[in-house]
Structure formats: C-alpha cells, structure tokens
Scaffold this motif. Structure first.
Motif, PDB file in Angstrom:
ATOM      1  N   ASP A 132       0.855  -1.188   0.000  1.00  0.00           N
ATOM      2  CA  ASP A 132       0.000   0.000   0.000  1.00  0.00           C
ATOM      3  C   ASP A 132       0.888   1.233   0.000  1.00  0.00           C
ATOM      4  N   ARG A 133       0.637   2.124  -0.959  1.00  0.00           N
ATOM      5  CA  ARG A 133       1.503   3.301  -1.101  1.00  0.00           C
ATOM      6  C   ARG A 133       0.661   4.564  -1.186  1.00  0.00           C
ATOM      7  N   PRO A 134       1.140   5.645  -0.544  1.00  0.00           N
ATOM      8  CA  PRO A 134       0.504   6.940  -0.771  1.00  0.00           C
ATOM      9  C   PRO A 134       0.804   7.400  -2.200  1.00  0.00           C
ATOM     10  N   ALA A 135       0.146   8.455  -2.635  1.00  0.00           N
ATOM     11  CA  ALA A 135       0.399   8.974  -3.982  1.00  0.00           C
ATOM     12  C   ALA A 135       1.865   9.380  -4.126  1.00  0.00           C
ATOM     13  N   PHE A 136       2.445   9.104  -5.286  1.00  0.00           N
ATOM     14  CA  PHE A 136       3.812   9.540  -5.570  1.00  0.00           C
ATOM     15  C   PHE A 136       3.908   9.900  -7.046  1.00  0.00           C
ATOM     16  N   ARG A 137       5.063  10.407  -7.429  1.00  0.00           N
ATOM     17  CA  ARG A 137       5.271  10.804  -8.822  1.00  0.00           C
ATOM     18  C   ARG A 137       6.399   9.998  -9.433  1.00  0.00           C
ATOM     19  N   LEU A 138       6.303   9.796 -10.739  1.00  0.00           N
ATOM     20  CA  LEU A 138       7.363   9.192 -11.520  1.00  0.00           C
ATOM     21  C   LEU A 138       7.881  10.273 -12.455  1.00  0.00           C
ATOM     22  N   ILE A 139       9.128  10.651 -12.297  1.00  0.00           N
ATOM     23  CA  ILE A 139       9.676  11.758 -13.088  1.00  0.00           C
ATOM     24  C   ILE A 139      10.848  11.278 -13.928  1.00  0.00           C
ATOM     25  N   GLY A 140      11.034  11.904 -15.089  1.00  0.00           N
ATOM     26  CA  GLY A 140      12.137  11.513 -15.954  1.00  0.00           C
ATOM     27  C   GLY A 140      11.915  11.997 -17.365  1.00  0.00           C
ATOM     28  N   HIS A 141      12.397  11.238 -18.310  1.00  0.00           N
ATOM     29  CA  HIS A 141      12.285  11.576 -19.732  1.00  0.00           C
ATOM     30  C   HIS A 141      11.279  10.638 -20.383  1.00  0.00           C
ATOM     31  N   ALA A 142      10.281  11.185 -21.078  1.00  0.00           N
ATOM     32  CA  ALA A 142       9.169  10.394 -21.611  1.00  0.00           C
ATOM     33  C   ALA A 142       9.058  10.542 -23.121  1.00  0.00           C
ATOM     34  N   THR A 143       8.519   9.489 -23.758  1.00  0.00           N
ATOM     35  CA  THR A 143       8.267   9.496 -25.190  1.00  0.00           C
ATOM     36  C   THR A 143       7.113   8.560 -25.489  1.00  0.00           C
ATOM     37  N   ARG A 144       6.587   8.634 -26.698  1.00  0.00           N
ATOM     38  CA  ARG A 144       5.533   7.732 -27.138  1.00  0.00           C
ATOM     39  C   ARG A 144       6.158   6.635 -27.995  1.00  0.00           C
ATOM     40  N   VAL A 145       5.836   5.370 -27.671  1.00  0.00           N
ATOM     41  CA  VAL A 145       6.395   4.226 -28.397  1.00  0.00           C
ATOM     42  C   VAL A 145       5.295   3.207 -28.645  1.00  0.00           C
ATOM     43  N   PRO A 146       5.437   2.334 -29.665  1.00  0.00           N
ATOM     44  CA  PRO A 146       4.471   1.248 -29.874  1.00  0.00           C
ATOM     45  C   PRO A 146       4.695   0.134 -28.865  1.00  0.00           C
ATOM     46  N   LEU A 147       3.615  -0.537 -28.482  1.00  0.00           N
ATOM     47  CA  LEU A 147       3.685  -1.651 -27.546  1.00  0.00           C
ATOM     48  C   LEU A 147       4.223  -2.891 -28.262  1.00  0.00           C
ATOM     49  N   ILE A 148       5.243  -3.529 -27.670  1.00  0.00           N
ATOM     50  CA  ILE A 148       5.810  -4.767 -28.193  1.00  0.00           C
ATOM     51  C   ILE A 148       5.809  -5.777 -27.057  1.00  0.00           C
ATOM     52  N   HIS A 149       5.146  -6.922 -27.268  1.00  0.00           N
ATOM     53  CA  HIS A 149       4.976  -7.906 -26.203  1.00  0.00           C
ATOM     54  C   HIS A 149       6.191  -8.805 -26.004  1.00  0.00           C
ATOM     55  N   HIS A 150       6.948  -9.076 -27.075  1.00  0.00           N
ATOM     56  CA  HIS A 150       8.030 -10.050 -26.980  1.00  0.00           C
ATOM     57  C   HIS A 150       9.339  -9.441 -27.461  1.00  0.00           C
ATOM     58  N   GLY A 151      10.407  -9.687 -26.708  1.00  0.00           N
ATOM     59  CA  GLY A 151      11.720  -9.204 -27.089  1.00  0.00           C
ATOM     60  C   GLY A 151      11.946  -7.750 -26.718  1.00  0.00           C
ATOM     61  N   VAL A 152      13.151  -7.272 -27.021  1.00  0.00           N
ATOM     62  CA  VAL A 152      13.522  -5.894 -26.709  1.00  0.00           C
ATOM     63  C   VAL A 152      12.727  -4.936 -27.596  1.00  0.00           C
ATOM     64  N   ASN A 153      12.216  -3.864 -26.989  1.00  0.00           N
ATOM     65  CA  ASN A 153      11.527  -2.826 -27.765  1.00  0.00           C
ATOM     66  C   ASN A 153      12.590  -1.881 -28.327  1.00  0.00           C
ATOM     67  N   PRO A 154      12.841  -1.908 -29.630  1.00  0.00           N
ATOM     68  CA  PRO A 154      13.934  -1.094 -30.185  1.00  0.00           C
ATOM     69  C   PRO A 154      13.693   0.407 -30.025  1.00  0.00           C
ATOM     70  N   HIS A 155      12.439   0.826 -29.998  1.00  0.00           N
ATOM     71  CA  HIS A 155      12.130   2.250 -29.842  1.00  0.00           C
ATOM     72  C   HIS A 155      12.550   2.733 -28.457  1.00  0.00           C
ATOM     73  N   VAL A 156      12.257   1.924 -27.441  1.00  0.00           N
ATOM     74  CA  VAL A 156      12.686   2.254 -26.078  1.00  0.00           C
ATOM     75  C   VAL A 156      14.202   2.189 -25.980  1.00  0.00           C
ATOM     76  N   GLN A 157      14.789   1.157 -26.563  1.00  0.00           N
ATOM     77  CA  GLN A 157      16.236   0.971 -26.497  1.00  0.00           C
ATOM     78  C   GLN A 157      16.973   2.176 -27.082  1.00  0.00           C
ATOM     79  N   ARG A 158      16.521   2.655 -28.246  1.00  0.00           N
ATOM     80  CA  ARG A 158      17.179   3.808 -28.884  1.00  0.00           C
ATOM     81  C   ARG A 158      16.995   5.070 -28.040  1.00  0.00           C
ATOM     82  N   TYR A 159      15.790   5.222 -27.471  1.00  0.00           N
ATOM     83  CA  TYR A 159      15.505   6.426 -26.694  1.00  0.00           C
ATOM     84  C   TYR A 159      16.395   6.508 -25.455  1.00  0.00           C
ATOM     85  N   VAL A 160      16.509   5.406 -24.718  1.00  0.00           N
ATOM     86  CA  VAL A 160      17.313   5.391 -23.495  1.00  0.00           C
ATOM     87  C   VAL A 160      18.799   5.531 -23.829  1.00  0.00           C
ATOM     88  N   ALA A 161      19.243   4.876 -24.928  1.00  0.00           N
ATOM     89  CA  ALA A 161      20.656   4.942 -25.313  1.00  0.00           C
ATOM     90  C   ALA A 161      21.077   6.358 -25.687  1.00  0.00           C
TER      91      ALA A 161
END
Length: 289
Positions: A132-161
């Motif tokens: 059980d957690r009180p409200a909190f925030r998640l802060i950082g760098h955000a982008t829009r990417v397509p959902l991929i169920h299996h394997g590495v998401n290349p869009h996320v990988q490129r963004y973080v790299a």
C-alpha cells in the motif's frame, strides 16, 4: 476471472448484431471494464474489439454465401451503415470482399468461439508482495512508443541509449521514495493492450508527491493505492515478459485482486554488464477483486 471471461464470450455471441455494453457486462460480472479488457487481451492474444469483429464477420459470411438477402441488408444487420464499410470489415477478416464470396463461395477464414480454461500448474511459487503506497510521482524523460509484447523494444532501447550517461546519474540522485533506482514506466496503455498500439514510456525515478520536479523533466502521477509487486530474475527481457504474461494467466485468476488504471513500473534491481540478465520488480496497480 475465467468464468467471467467465458460469460463475456457468451454475451458477444448474444449481441453479434448489436453493440455490446462492455461496461455493463463488467459490472454484472463483478469486475471493471478496464480489468476485463486487459485480461481478455492477455489471454486471448487479441483485443476484445478484434474478437467481436472476427466473430461478426464469421457469422455474416454464412448470410453472404446463402444469398437470401442483399448485401446492404446484411451490412445493416451487423451494425454497418453502408456496404462499403461492411466490405472493408469483411475483407480485413476474410481477405476477400463479400461480393467475391457470394459469387465463388470463398475463401473464408473463420474465427471459432473462444473458451477459456484454467490450466492448473502452480509448481513454481510466484514471488509476490502486496504494497500500500501513498500517492507519488514518476519523473524523468518520456516518449511515445508502440507496444511490443516479446523481445527488446527497439524504440525504447534507442531512446534510453540517446540519454547522456550523466543524466542517468542525475535521475538516480533525484529518487527519494520506493520503488527505488532507475525505473521503466509505461502509462496510457490502451485497455485492450494490443501489439503496436502507442503508450507513454518514461525512463526515470520515483519521488514523493510533494517533491519539486525539475522543469526539464516530465512526470506521471501514481495515485494512492495498492500495488502487486512481482520479483523476477533471469534472461532479460524474456523472463520479465514471461512474468508479465503469467500475471494474467496464473496470478490474477488465482488471487482476489484485479488491475486498476495507472502506470506499470519495472525497477531494475541488479543486472549483468551487457544487460543479458537482470533481477527486476514489476509493479502493477491493483484493487480488491
């Protein structure tokens, strides 16, 4: 949950020629539309909306082949305002138009009626804790990417790299609440969670609700509530993705909890230098089922 999904399949059959009230159905089945859609998509491998379309076009094909009524009447019967709209939906399922099927009798691709069954396994306990957690925030760098169920998401990988190394350290220093460390956050996931749909991905950390957010960072709100936390270790990201899938096929059907709207969070607790293996925590927002 399994019985609720099977009743939902029955309701689809009863309403093939009219709009199905999924919200009302979920209420009748003692759950929420959000949870019902997410569980259906996870277990069926397709969104509920896609299954309804395939079933409608499967049954409509019989009317087309029989040729007893004109195509416009069939289109209207299945909720389409024109033969053109009906034809597009028909072709998307069968690969050919209704006119060709009426003339040649096929080819047709049928969608069988689904039936969900619980396979009893349970030989390996799932390492889970409820927090059980009180409200909190998640802060950082955000982008829009397509959902991929299996394997590495290349869009996320490129963004973080592309983020500078010093930015990762800066984010770590901003973290001041659990879950700790650098986090992979997904938000705004479509209820059906189908492959290729867009979501918000945030690479960041968790901070208390009243922590000042730097102006150059984006934030995702995590409302107060309960979280199911699943610990996983092994090949990355395969082990994490298998655990994510198992929450729908094994954990939720066996436990009195259901998903609630909110971000999903992956905390990387430990990892190999090349990221081939990792120990992770998967945080999912839940409420009593």
């Amino acid at each position: 949950m399994i019985s609720a999904l099977n009743r939902l399949v029955d309701l689809v059959e009863e309403h093939l020629t009219e709009e199905l009230d999924v919200t009302g159905a979920a209420r009748t089945l003692g759950t929420t539309e959000y949870h019902l859609r997410r569980m259906f998509s996870s277990l069926a491998g397709m969104p509920l909306s896609e299954y309804v379309r395939r079933r409608r076009m499967t049954v409509a094909a019989a009317d087309v082949v029989r040729g007893e009524v004109d195509l416009l009447s069939i289109a209207v019967r299945y909720g389409y305002g024109s033969t053109e709209a009906f034809g597009r939906a028909f072709r998307a399922v069968h690969g050919v138009g209704p006119g060709e099927v009426r003339r040649d009798g096929g080819p047709l691709r049928s969608q069988p009626q689904l039936r969900f069954r619980l396979t009893v396994e349970g030989s390996v306990p799932v390492d889970t804790r409820i927090v059980d957690r009180p409200a909190f925030r998640l802060i950082g760098h955000a982008t829009r990417v397509p959902l991929i169920h299996h394997g590495v998401n290349p869009h996320v990988q490129r963004y973080v790299a592309a983020l500078p190394a010093e930015e990762h350290q800066r984010l770590k220093e901003l973290a001041d609440t659990e879950p700790g460390g650098l986090l992979q956050v997904t938000d705004d996931v479509a209820p059906d969670a189908s492959e290729g749909t867009e979501l918000t991905y945030l690479h960041g950390v968790a901070v208390a609700r009243d922590t000042q957010v730097p102006h150059d960072l984006e934030s995702v709100e995590a409302p107060a509530g309960t979280w199911a936390v699943f610990r996983t270790a092994g090949p990355y990201p395969q082990e994490l993705q298998q655990t994510w899938a198992a929450t729908a096929s094994e954990w939720f059907p066996s436990n009195p909890w259901r998903l609630r709207p909110g971000p999903s969070i992956v905390a990387i607790l430990d990892r190999a230098a090349d990221f081939s293996t990792a120990t992770c925590e998967l945080w999912l927002p839940v409420e009593p089922g």
